[in-house]
Design an enzyme around this catalytic site. Structure first.
Site, mmCIF file in Angstrom:
data_model
loop_
_atom_site.group_PDB
_atom_site.id
_atom_site.type_symbol
_atom_site.label_atom_id
_atom_site.label_comp_id
_atom_site.label_asym_id
_atom_site.label_seq_id
_atom_site.Cartn_x
_atom_site.Cartn_y
_atom_site.Cartn_z
ATOM 1 N N HIS A 151 0.819 -1.225 0.000
ATOM 2 C CA HIS A 151 0.000 0.000 0.000
ATOM 3 C C HIS A 151 0.845 1.264 0.000
ATOM 4 O O HIS A 151 0.431 2.294 -0.552
ATOM 5 C CB HIS A 151 -0.921 -0.005 1.217
ATOM 6 C CG HIS A 151 -2.151 0.836 1.045
ATOM 7 N ND1 HIS A 151 -2.177 2.007 0.313
ATOM 8 C CD2 HIS A 151 -3.421 0.677 1.503
ATOM 9 C CE1 HIS A 151 -3.385 2.536 0.343
ATOM 10 N NE2 HIS A 151 -4.166 1.748 1.057
ATOM 11 N N ASP A 393 -7.958 -6.415 -18.482
ATOM 12 C CA ASP A 393 -8.461 -7.223 -19.601
ATOM 13 C C ASP A 393 -7.262 -7.852 -20.294
ATOM 14 O O ASP A 393 -6.425 -7.156 -20.873
ATOM 15 C CB ASP A 393 -9.257 -6.336 -20.550
ATOM 16 C CG ASP A 393 -9.796 -7.074 -21.769
ATOM 17 O OD1 ASP A 393 -9.537 -8.294 -21.919
ATOM 18 O OD2 ASP A 393 -10.468 -6.431 -22.596
#
Length: 447
Positions: A151, A393
């Protein structure tokens, strides 16, 4: 579900000309916004319908994406100036290949995250790689991608940008967006500094007298013990339900006032329902920790392509009895005001305070503390509604399922776009089992 690990290796950046940019071994200081967030990996899980490209194509795409997002392939440490920094040494990311000898629908019926979900990504505690990826192939041809990123290197927006770029590179398309990598210089304090707001007990707190138990020492046992105490529930909020909720929340506003947003309304509803399910009453203060993306709030705006953290938090709070007894519009107003207050002036004030030396002199530590496993009477919210996570994708369309991994932090709350594609959303709510049973009874009632 039996996950068989086939290989685990390091994947390094692949540069077009074979040469890394910049100086070898360069240290890039973390910004004050990087250092104040959670110092751990955050894991997310995707599921893709077949057909899917081979693992080799995804590995090559990851190598190309890392060449643009080079800090993911580095290591966090202490730089020559004594500051927490990222070493750009191209040490690489962890790449794990795994299989399950069963169909996905049988092995892991998707619902709420469970301890089994954690088998779909590498362990995320006490690891040096800043990015870890696991590709798990099922006998039906489905592919599950578990991604874990540190993070302090990237917030949700920056991580979503990287994941979209990985998909493009896998499809042999140019990496986009090109990240803006200037974390070491972007958030400089003003001269003279101007600390206008209280940042102790907001972003910082006094260091605890003793350290809490380290989950990483015995991760499997920790989650096994927590499984019986904290459950995660996935609540679907349809587009129609949200519309009725918004109408209810905004019904008391004057005609000149703009109605409450979907975000404000949904969070208000969940806050009230969870508070009621916990059985909290008058005299108990409850608050929510809400992540606020500062990219469009800071002046001049921070580019959407910025690679790093630009998040602080809003902390709306209320008396529990008052929160539950008053209509949802009251809670929505508290959220509206608290989030609106985290503006350019607040971000600038935080930068000045965090750069002043007061944090080090007073021994302050971030309030973003993953060792807190029970938040009651409070909540912690991560909203991923405006983040392009589902742009990933690999060539056959986006994922048919997307969720955070299982982490039994009581009081944690995630909001994601609906996996049903109906314009609604999913709320992942972590509560003690007895409170969760009560929450399920009331969470779809509009009051």
């Amino acid at each position: 579900m039996k996950v068989k690990i086939g290989s685990s290796k390091i994947v390094r950046p692949l540069y077009d000309d074979g040469v890394a940019p910049g100086d070898a071994g360069e240290w890039v200081p973390l910004s004050v916004l990087d250092k104040v967030t959670y110092g751990e990996h955050v894991a997310i899980i995707y599921a893709f319908q077949p057909p899917n490209p081979p693992n080799a194509a995804l590995e090559l795409g990851l190598e190309k994406a890392l060449a643009s997002y080079r800090e993911w392939a580095g290591r966090i440490g202490v730089g020559p100036d004594g500051q927490r920094s990222v070493l750009l040494n191209d040490a690489g990311a962890r790449f794990v290949e795994a299989t399950v000898d069963a169909p996905l629908s049988v092995s892991l019926p998707f619902g709420a995250p469970s301890p089994e979900s954690r088998r779909l990504h590498p362990k995320i505690d006490a690891v040096v790689e800043l990015v870890q990826v696991q590709l798990t192939r099922f006998s039906c041809g489905s592919l599950v991608v578990g991604f874990a990123g540190h993070h302090q290197i990237a917030d949700g927006q920056a991580t979503g940008n990287f994941l979209g770029a990985w998909g493009l590179a896998t499809r042999q398309l140019p990496v986009y967006p090109i990240p803006v990598c200037d974390r070491g210089t972007r958030f400089a304090p003003r001269d003279p500094p101007l600390v206008e707001f209280l940042h102790r007990e907001a972003e910082y707190k006094a260091a605890p007298a003793r350290a809490d138990t380290d989950v990483g020492e015995d991760e499997d046992e920790f989650f096994a013990a927590a499984q019986g105490k904290v459950k995660v529930h996935r609540m679907h909020l349809s587009k129609e339900f949200v519309s009725r909720l918004k109408a209810r929340a905004s019904s008391g506003l004057p005609p000149s006032r703009r109605g409450y947003t979907t975000f404000q309304t949904v969070v208000a509803h969940l806050w009230r329902a969870i508070t009621a399910a916990r059985g909290l009453g008058a005299g108990v203060t409850t608050k929510i920790r809400i992540s606020v993306n500062g990219r469009s709030r800071i002046r001049p705006p921070v580019p959407r392509e910025y690679f790093g953290n630009v998040v602080l938090w809003a902390f709306p709070r209320a008396d529990a009895g008052d929160l539950v007894s008053r209509p949802v519009g009251h809670a929505a107003e508290l959220i509206h005001r608290a989030v609106a207050a985290v503006d350019d002036a607040y971000f600038r004030s935080f930068v000045d305070f965090a750069s002043s030396g007061a944090v080090e002199a007073e021994g302050l530590v971030p309030t973003a503390d993953s060792d807190e496993t029970v938040l009651c009477p409070n909540l912690e919210l991560d909203a991923w509604l405006g983040i392009n996570f589902c742009d990933l994708d690999f060539g056959n369309g986006g994922p048919f399922y997307f969720m955070p991994t299982y982490y039994p932090m009581e009081g944690s709350l995630f909001l994601l776009p609906s996996v049903l594609g109906d314009g609604g959303m999913e709320a992942y709510v972590s509560l003690f089992e007895n409170h969760l049973d009560q929450f399920k009874k009331i969470c779809h009632k509009i009051t």
